[in-house]
Design a protein around this motif. Structure first.
Motif, PDB file in Angstrom:
ATOM      1  N   ALA A 109       0.860  -1.188   0.000  1.00  0.00           N
ATOM      2  CA  ALA A 109       0.000   0.000   0.000  1.00  0.00           C
ATOM      3  C   ALA A 109       0.894   1.235   0.000  1.00  0.00           C
ATOM      4  O   ALA A 109       1.157   1.826   1.056  1.00  0.00           O
ATOM      5  CB  ALA A 109      -0.923  -0.003   1.220  1.00  0.00           C
ATOM      6  N   CYS A 133       2.727  -7.760  -2.848  1.00  0.00           N
ATOM      7  CA  CYS A 133       1.698  -8.205  -1.917  1.00  0.00           C
ATOM      8  C   CYS A 133       1.943  -9.659  -1.520  1.00  0.00           C
ATOM      9  O   CYS A 133       2.164  -9.965  -0.355  1.00  0.00           O
ATOM     10  CB  CYS A 133       0.316  -8.049  -2.545  1.00  0.00           C
ATOM     11  N   THR A 139      -1.378  -8.824   3.558  1.00  0.00           N
ATOM     12  CA  THR A 139      -2.355  -7.918   2.959  1.00  0.00           C
ATOM     13  C   THR A 139      -3.116  -8.638   1.853  1.00  0.00           C
ATOM     14  O   THR A 139      -2.502  -9.218   0.957  1.00  0.00           O
ATOM     15  CB  THR A 139      -1.662  -6.681   2.369  1.00  0.00           C
ATOM     16  N   GLU A 143      -7.116  -5.579  -1.115  1.00  0.00           N
ATOM     17  CA  GLU A 143      -6.674  -4.282  -0.584  1.00  0.00           C
ATOM     18  C   GLU A 143      -5.476  -3.753  -1.369  1.00  0.00           C
ATOM     19  O   GLU A 143      -5.395  -2.552  -1.652  1.00  0.00           O
ATOM     20  CB  GLU A 143      -6.303  -4.414   0.893  1.00  0.00           C
ATOM     21  N   SER A 144      -4.543  -4.638  -1.686  1.00  0.00           N
ATOM     22  CA  SER A 144      -3.323  -4.199  -2.352  1.00  0.00           C
ATOM     23  C   SER A 144      -3.600  -3.641  -3.738  1.00  0.00           C
ATOM     24  O   SER A 144      -3.041  -2.595  -4.118  1.00  0.00           O
ATOM     25  CB  SER A 144      -2.342  -5.372  -2.452  1.00  0.00           C
ATOM     26  N   ALA A 147      -5.205  -0.202  -3.701  1.00  0.00           N
ATOM     27  CA  ALA A 147      -4.229   0.733  -3.126  1.00  0.00           C
ATOM     28  C   ALA A 147      -3.164   1.095  -4.154  1.00  0.00           C
ATOM     29  O   ALA A 147      -2.771   2.267  -4.284  1.00  0.00           O
ATOM     30  CB  ALA A 147      -3.591   0.124  -1.885  1.00  0.00           C
TER      31      ALA A 147
END
Length: 429
Positions: A109, A133, A139, A143-144, A147
Motif C-alpha cells: 500500500a 503483496c 495484505t 486491498e493491495s 491501493a
C-alpha cells in the motif's frame, strides 16, 4: 535542479552500448544515504542511484520508524515518510543532475511513499499490486490492488503537475525471487506493466529475476521483450531490467562474484538495458557502501567482457517459443476476465489461473509447483488450475517434498560455491 529521467538515462546508455547497473542500497541516516549516492561516481559506468526503504515504512508503520529514529536505533533502510520531502531533497541534491534515483520499497500500500517521493521531486519507483503483496505479508489482494491503482495514478498526476514523468518498474518478474518457472515471471511482469499503463503511466521497465539456468533466462528475456512489444501501447516507453539471483546466495566471496558476473553476461547477451546487482555480503548481512560500489564495478567489467566474448549465445540465437507460448497463454487468460486489469488479477488468483509456486499467501492457491531438472532448468512439477494443459509435466503432478525443496533452494548457491572452489568458470556448466 530537475531530477534526471530514468528512461532517458537508460536510453542514452543503451545508445552507447553500455549496461546500466544499479545497487539496492538503503541507509536510515540521511547523511550516510547521501554518501552512498555520491559514491556512485566511483563506478565510472552508467549507474542509477537507489534509496531502499526500511521495513517499518514498507508496512506503513511510520510510528514504529519514528520510535526507532528517536532512540537512535538503526533501520534496515531509509524511512522516507518520516524523514519527509525536504530532507530527502537534500539527500539527493548532490546527484540529482547526474543520475536518476529510484525509490525501492516493498509496500503493498504505497500511497504515503509515492506522495512523499513526488513531493521530493523523485519520479522513479518499482513494485506492483501482486508482486509487492504476495511475497511480503498478509495484505489481501483485495486491498493491495486498489491501493496500488490509487497510488500509481496519484504518482503520475503529481509528477505531471511538476513537468516530470513518473517511471514504474514492475516487480512481477521476480515474485518470490526463486523457483518460479520463467513463463509465470514473464506473464506477471507484463500484466503489472499493463496495470500501470491503465493508471496513466507511460514510462516503464519490465523486470525478470535470474533463475537457475542462464540459457533458460535468455529464453525468458526474449519472450518478455516479444510480449511487451506486442501488448504495450506504442506511446509507452519501456526497457528490460534483470535482477541478479535473488534466492539463497553463495557463501564464498568467489562464488558470489561468479554469480554476479554470470548475471551480467545474461543481461548483455539477452539485450537487457539495466541490471540490479547484489554484493558478496548478501549471504551474511546488509552490505556497506564500499561493497555496493565494488559489486557495481565487477558487474560493469563483466558486462564489457560479455560484449566481446562469452560462452553464452546471444538472445536472438536461442529458441524462446516454449516460454513465450506459456507466458502468452497466462496473460491472455487473465485479460479475458475483465477490462479492468486489477479486477482481472484478483479473479485470476481466486480461481488459480495464476498461482505462484511455494507462495504461502492465502490469496494464492498453492497448487502449482516447480522443480529444477537434471540440466538445471526450472520446470513445472504440477499445474494446479494454470491454463497450461499442453505442458508436459515432467514429475507427473507429484508434490515436492521438503528435502527436495531445500536442495532446490540451495541449488544456485551450492553450484557457484563449488565451481569457485574448483576454479572453473560460472559459464562452463
Amino acid at each position: 535542479m530537475v531530477a534526471v529521467d530514468l528512461a532517458q538515462f537508460v536510453r542514452n546508455a543503451s545508445a552507447r552500448h553500455e549496461l546500466v547497473v544499479q545497487p539496492r542500497m538503503g541507509m536510515s541516516d540521511p547523511a550516510e544515504m547521501a554518501s552512498g549516492l555520491g559514491a556512485l561516481e566511483q563506478v565510472r559506468a552508467p549507474a542509477v542511484g537507489t534509496i531502499t526503504l526500511d521495513s517499518y515504512t514498507r508496512v506503513g508503520d511510520h510510528h514504529g520508524a519514528r520510535y526507532a529514529l528517536e532512540r537512535g536505533r538503526p533501520l534496515n533502510g531509509y524511512p522516507l515518510v518520516n524523514h519527509g520531502a525536504d530532507t530527502t531533497r537534500h539527500v539527493v541534491s548532490e546527484v540529482e543532475d547526474l543520475r536518476p534515483v529510484q525509490i525501492r520499497h516493498g509496500s503493498a500500500a504505497p500511497n504515503a511513499i509515492f506522495r512523499t517521493m513526488a513531493e521530493a521531486g523523485l519520479t522513479a519507483t518499482e513494485g506492483g499490486p501482486v508482486s509487492y503483496c504476495l511475497p511480503y505479508g498478509r495484505t489481501p489482494l483485495a486491498e493491495s490492488i486498489p491501493a496500488w491503482a490509487e497510488a500509481t495514478a496519484g504518482l503520475g498526476e503529481d509528477c505531471r503537475s511538476q513537468g516530470l514523468r513518473a517511471h514504474l518498474e514492475t516487480f512481477g518478474g521476480c515474485l518470490l525471487g526463486q523457483l518460479c518457472p520463467p513463463s509465470m515471471l514473464v506473464a506477471m511482469s507484463v500484466l503489472e506493466g499493463l496495470f500501470f499503463v491503465q493508471q496513466g503511466i507511460d514510462s516503464l521497465s519490465l523486470s525478470y529475476a535470474q533463475q537457475t539456468d542462464p540459457v533458460q533466462d535468455l529464453e525468458a528475456l526474449g519472450a518478455l521483450r516479444i510480449l511487451a512489444d506486442e501488448m504495450l501501447p506504442r506511446h509507452v516507453e519501456w526497457h528490460l531490467v534483470l535482477y541478479t539471483y535473488m534466492g539463497v546466495y553463495p557463501q564464498s566471496i568467489a562464488g558470489s562474484a561468479q554469480l554476479l558476473g554470470l548475471s551480467a553476461h545474461v543481461a548483455v547477451r539477452g539485450g537487457v538495458e539495466r541490471l540490479i546487482v547484489k554484493t558478496s555480503a548478501e549471504a551474511w548481512r546488509i552490505p556497506t557502501i564500499e561493497e555496493n560500489i565494488e559489486a557495481l564495478r565487477h558487474a560493469s567489467r563483466c558486462a564489457r567482457a560479455a560484449r566481446r566474448e562469452s560462452t553464452l549465445p546471444w538472445g536472438h540465437q536461442v529458441d524462446c517459443e516454449e516460454v513465450l507460448a506459456e507466458a502468452r497463454t497466462l496473460v491472455e487468460s487473465v485479460l479475458c476476465l475483465s477490462d479492468d486489469i486489477g479486477l482481472a488479477l484478483r479473479s485470476a488468483f481466486s480461481t488459480g489461473l495464476l498461482d505462484v509456486p511455494f507462495c504461502l499467501h492465502r490469496d494464492n492457491h498453492g497448487a502449482a509447483q516447480a522443480f529444477v531438472d537434471t540440466d538445471g532448468r526450472l520446470k513445472w512439477a504440477s499445474l494446479g488450475n494454470l491454463p497450461l494443459a499442453r505442458v508436459a509435466v515432467a514429475r507427473g503432478g507429484r508434490s515436492i517434498r521438503a528435502r527436495a525443496l531445500m536442495s532446490m533452494l540451495r541449488f544456485v548457491a551450492d553450484r557457484h560455491d563449488r565451481t569457485a572452489l574448483s576454479g572453473r568458470s560460472a559459464l562452463s556448466h
